[in-house]
Scaffold this active site. Structure first.
Site, PDB file in Angstrom:
ATOM      1  N   GLY A  71      77.566  23.617  -3.277  1.00 59.40           N
ATOM      2  CA  GLY A  71      76.241  23.075  -3.000  1.00 59.40           C
ATOM      3  C   GLY A  71      75.593  22.549  -4.262  1.00 59.40           C
ATOM      4  N   ASN A 110      68.410  33.719  -7.812  1.00 60.48           N
ATOM      5  CA  ASN A 110      67.109  34.264  -8.230  1.00 60.48           C
ATOM      6  C   ASN A 110      65.978  33.290  -7.869  1.00 60.48           C
ATOM      7  OD1 ASN A 110      66.120  32.797 -10.978  1.00 60.48           O
ATOM      8  ND2 ASN A 110      68.362  32.912 -11.000  1.00 60.48           N
ATOM      9  N   HIS A 111      66.314  31.994  -7.681  1.00 61.10           N
ATOM     10  CA  HIS A 111      65.258  31.014  -7.408  1.00 61.10           C
ATOM     11  C   HIS A 111      64.743  31.072  -5.964  1.00 61.10           C
ATOM     12  CE1 HIS A 111      65.606  29.726 -11.453  1.00 61.10           C
ATOM     13  NE2 HIS A 111      66.918  29.651 -11.304  1.00 61.10           N
ATOM     14  N   TYR A 138      65.426  23.687  -4.190  1.00 63.58           N
ATOM     15  CA  TYR A 138      66.705  24.387  -4.358  1.00 63.58           C
ATOM     16  C   TYR A 138      66.565  25.869  -3.953  1.00 63.58           C
ATOM     17  CZ  TYR A 138      70.186  27.044  -7.003  1.00 63.58           C
ATOM     18  OH  TYR A 138      71.143  27.947  -7.370  1.00 63.58           O
ATOM     19  N   SER A 167      72.007  34.638 -13.787  1.00 66.46           N
ATOM     20  CA  SER A 167      72.648  33.550 -14.551  1.00 66.46           C
ATOM     21  C   SER A 167      74.061  33.991 -14.862  1.00 66.46           C
ATOM     22  CB  SER A 167      71.920  33.311 -15.875  1.00 66.46           C
ATOM     23  OG  SER A 167      70.589  32.947 -15.674  1.00 66.46           O
TER      24      SER A 167
HETATM   25  P1  NAI Z   1      78.059  24.015  -9.909  1.00 59.95           P
HETATM   26  O1  NAI Z   1      77.047  22.939  -9.702  1.00 59.95           O
HETATM   27  O2  NAI Z   1      78.801  24.048 -11.198  1.00 59.95           O
HETATM   28  O3  NAI Z   1      79.132  23.997  -8.736  1.00 59.95           O
HETATM   29  C1  NAI Z   1      78.803  23.667  -7.408  1.00 59.95           C
HETATM   30  C2  NAI Z   1      80.009  23.017  -6.781  1.00 59.95           C
HETATM   31  O4  NAI Z   1      79.707  22.699  -5.419  1.00 59.95           O
HETATM   32  C3  NAI Z   1      80.423  21.701  -7.471  1.00 59.95           C
HETATM   33  O5  NAI Z   1      81.767  21.749  -7.873  1.00 59.95           O
HETATM   34  C4  NAI Z   1      80.168  20.637  -6.416  1.00 59.95           C
HETATM   35  O6  NAI Z   1      81.126  19.575  -6.451  1.00 59.95           O
HETATM   36  C5  NAI Z   1      80.294  21.441  -5.124  1.00 59.95           C
HETATM   37  N1  NAI Z   1      79.552  20.800  -4.044  1.00 59.95           N
HETATM   38  C6  NAI Z   1      78.301  20.295  -4.064  1.00 59.95           C
HETATM   39  N2  NAI Z   1      77.987  19.758  -2.885  1.00 59.95           N
HETATM   40  C7  NAI Z   1      79.063  19.925  -2.074  1.00 59.95           C
HETATM   41  C8  NAI Z   1      79.360  19.552  -0.742  1.00 59.95           C
HETATM   42  N3  NAI Z   1      78.465  18.897   0.012  1.00 59.95           N
HETATM   43  N4  NAI Z   1      80.568  19.865  -0.235  1.00 59.95           N
HETATM   44  C9  NAI Z   1      81.487  20.516  -0.996  1.00 59.95           C
HETATM   45  N5  NAI Z   1      81.266  20.883  -2.290  1.00 59.95           N
HETATM   46  C10 NAI Z   1      80.076  20.589  -2.807  1.00 59.95           C
HETATM   47  O7  NAI Z   1      77.276  25.381  -9.693  1.00 59.95           O
HETATM   48  P2  NAI Z   1      77.676  26.856 -10.189  1.00 59.95           P
HETATM   49  O8  NAI Z   1      76.897  27.185 -11.382  1.00 59.95           O
HETATM   50  O9  NAI Z   1      79.137  26.972 -10.213  1.00 59.95           O
HETATM   51  O10 NAI Z   1      77.084  27.730  -8.992  1.00 59.95           O
HETATM   52  C11 NAI Z   1      77.858  28.027  -7.853  1.00 59.95           C
HETATM   53  C12 NAI Z   1      76.927  28.539  -6.762  1.00 59.95           C
HETATM   54  O11 NAI Z   1      76.237  29.692  -7.212  1.00 59.95           O
HETATM   55  C13 NAI Z   1      75.876  27.528  -6.339  1.00 59.95           C
HETATM   56  O12 NAI Z   1      75.650  27.647  -4.948  1.00 59.95           O
HETATM   57  C14 NAI Z   1      74.640  27.973  -7.096  1.00 59.95           C
HETATM   58  O13 NAI Z   1      73.461  27.598  -6.420  1.00 59.95           O
HETATM   59  C15 NAI Z   1      74.833  29.480  -7.121  1.00 59.95           C
HETATM   60  N6  NAI Z   1      74.195  30.096  -8.281  1.00 59.95           N
HETATM   61  C16 NAI Z   1      74.753  29.957  -9.521  1.00 59.95           C
HETATM   62  C17 NAI Z   1      74.172  30.559 -10.592  1.00 59.95           C
HETATM   63  C18 NAI Z   1      74.805  30.515 -11.946  1.00 59.95           C
HETATM   64  O14 NAI Z   1      74.295  31.179 -12.837  1.00 59.95           O
HETATM   65  N7  NAI Z   1      75.895  29.790 -12.150  1.00 59.95           N
HETATM   66  C19 NAI Z   1      72.901  31.299 -10.473  1.00 59.95           C
HETATM   67  C20 NAI Z   1      72.404  31.369  -9.118  1.00 59.95           C
HETATM   68  C21 NAI Z   1      73.053  30.802  -8.067  1.00 59.95           C
HETATM   69  C1  15L Z   2      70.633  28.988 -10.715  1.00 59.51           C
HETATM   70  O1  15L Z   2      70.400  29.202  -9.530  1.00 59.51           O
HETATM   71  C2  15L Z   2      71.426  27.829 -11.159  1.00 59.51           C
HETATM   72  O2  15L Z   2      72.384  27.431 -10.203  1.00 59.51           O
HETATM   73  C3  15L Z   2      72.124  28.078 -12.481  1.00 59.51           C
HETATM   74  O3  15L Z   2      72.617  26.836 -12.987  1.00 59.51           O
HETATM   75  C4  15L Z   2      71.161  28.694 -13.504  1.00 59.51           C
HETATM   76  O4  15L Z   2      70.185  27.788 -13.828  1.00 59.51           O
HETATM   77  C5  15L Z   2      70.543  29.965 -12.931  1.00 59.51           C
HETATM   78  O5  15L Z   2      70.015  29.760 -11.626  1.00 59.51           O
HETATM   79  C6  15L Z   2      69.416  30.546 -13.801  1.00 59.51           C
HETATM   80  O6  15L Z   2      68.358  30.869 -13.274  1.00 59.51           O
HETATM   81  O7  15L Z   2      69.648  30.705 -15.006  1.00 59.51           O
END
Ligand code: NAI
Ligand code: 15L
Length: 269
Positions: A71, A110-111, A138, A167
């Site tokens: 997403g 967390n958001h 978001y 995070s």
């Molecule tokens: P990211 O942005 O690096 O990865 C998200 C992936 O989802 C991307 O590879 C993108 O191509 C894919 N994507 C987006 N739209 C899509 C669709 N319509 N169909 C199929 N794939 C799709 O994000 P990250 O950091 O890896 O986060 C992963 C999940 O965890 C997300 O849902 C994010 O909201 C959640 N999250 C992450 C945090 C973090 O600290 N990394 C903190 C809080 C939540």
């Molecule tokens: C999230 O939900 C985001 O996906 C990630 O990229 C960070 O920004 C994280 O929260 C954060 O609060 O640090």
């Protein structure tokens, strides 16, 4: 619950997905990778947009459980968030219902509760049943995802653990992250606990390491069997020297969601 053997990992090409691709197989899982973006090096990876209902149904067929990371992970116009995070998550749950998959781990954030004031001084930790206070469209989509998960449990018996991730990056890079950081290794431990705990129904947990400066309560995560091993404290001295302590008079430092409440980072695509 016996460990599911085949797990669909959505969002596998993303930052967290790439980390989990490397860490989760050690727990015995065989991963089926899904993303909108092609994934090099795995001929079995599926390149699917969650907007494509039929393709999503085909992608979930035969797996034992799903970790849903795909997403938009930052702020974006509502129309974009609607398609990727709201319709996309609905399509995934519908596919799970149709294909008889009964355990999902949902990457909430967390958001979803980002406008919750952060604890200061002797304030208690933020409880997991704190009212939802999204800080962005978001965060609003993550709040929807949690409600969707509750509905699919109550109506269809699909169990979900919604992990409000703080995070999750290889190391903390801000003073705020000292409080909400989840090491990738702890992330994998928490996802494993969420996949294997018995009788979760719909359970919401906070996703962090055992940080010295923790802002929120990890009780519901620990109740799944999660035992965090890491702490952000070794980075504290360096980050505080570079960035200073959080300023209680600065709005961007006053809430759990940090700078997302004032100046959220924008999804670049
Ligand atoms: P990211 O942005 O690096 O990865 C998200 C992936 O989802 C991307 O590879 C993108 O191509 C894919 N994507 C987006 N739209 C899509 C669709 N319509 N169909 C199929 N794939 C799709 O994000 P990250 O950091 O890896 O986060 C992963 C999940 O965890 C997300 O849902 C994010 O909201 C959640 N999250 C992450 C945090 C973090 O600290 N990394 C903190 C809080 C939540
Ligand atoms: C999230 O939900 C985001 O996906 C990630 O990229 C960070 O920004 C994280 O929260 C954060 O609060 O640090």
């Amino acid at each position: 619950m016996p460990a599911p053997s085949t797990v669909l990992l959505t969002g596998a090409a993303g930052g967290l997905g790439t980390l989990m691709q490397n860490l989760l197989p050690a727990f015995g899982y065989e991963l089926r990778l899904l993303d909108l973006r092609p994934i090099e090096g795995d001929p079995d990876a599926v390149t699917v947009d969650l907007a494509d209902k039929d393709a999503v149904r085909e992608a979930v067929r035969g797996v034992d459980a799903i970790i849903h990371l795909a997403g938009i992970s930052l702020e974006a116009p509502f129309e974009k968030i609607l398609q990727a995070n709201i319709v996309g998550t609905y399509n995934l749950y519908e596919a799970a219902r149709e294909e008889g998959i009964t355990r999902i781990v949902f990457a909430s954030s967390n958001h979803a509760v980002g406008f919750t004031p952060r604890p200061q001084g002797d304030d208690p930790l933020i409880p997991v049943d704190t009212p939802r206070r999204p800080d962005t469209f978001y965060g609003l989509s993550k709040s929807f995802g949690e409600d969707l998960a509750q509905f699919y449990w109550d109506k269809h018996g699909i169990e979900t653990v919604s992990v409000r991730i703080g995070s999750c990056f290889p190391e903390p890079t801000s003073v705020r992250m000292l409080s909400v950081w989840m090491s990738p290794a702890d992330g994998a431990r928490l996802f494993h606990a969420a996949l294997t705990a018995e009788g979760v129904g719909h359970t919401v947990v906070h996703g962090s390491s055992a940080n010295t400066r923790l802002w929120w309560d990890l009780t519901s995560a620990r109740a799944l069997g999660y035992e965090p091993q890491d702490d952000s404290e070794p980075w504290a001295e360096k980050l505080i020297a570079e960035q200073g302590e959080l300023d209680p008079d600065n709005e961007a430092h006053a809430y759990l969601g940090g700078h997302f409440v004032t100046d959220p980072p924008i999804w670049p695509y």
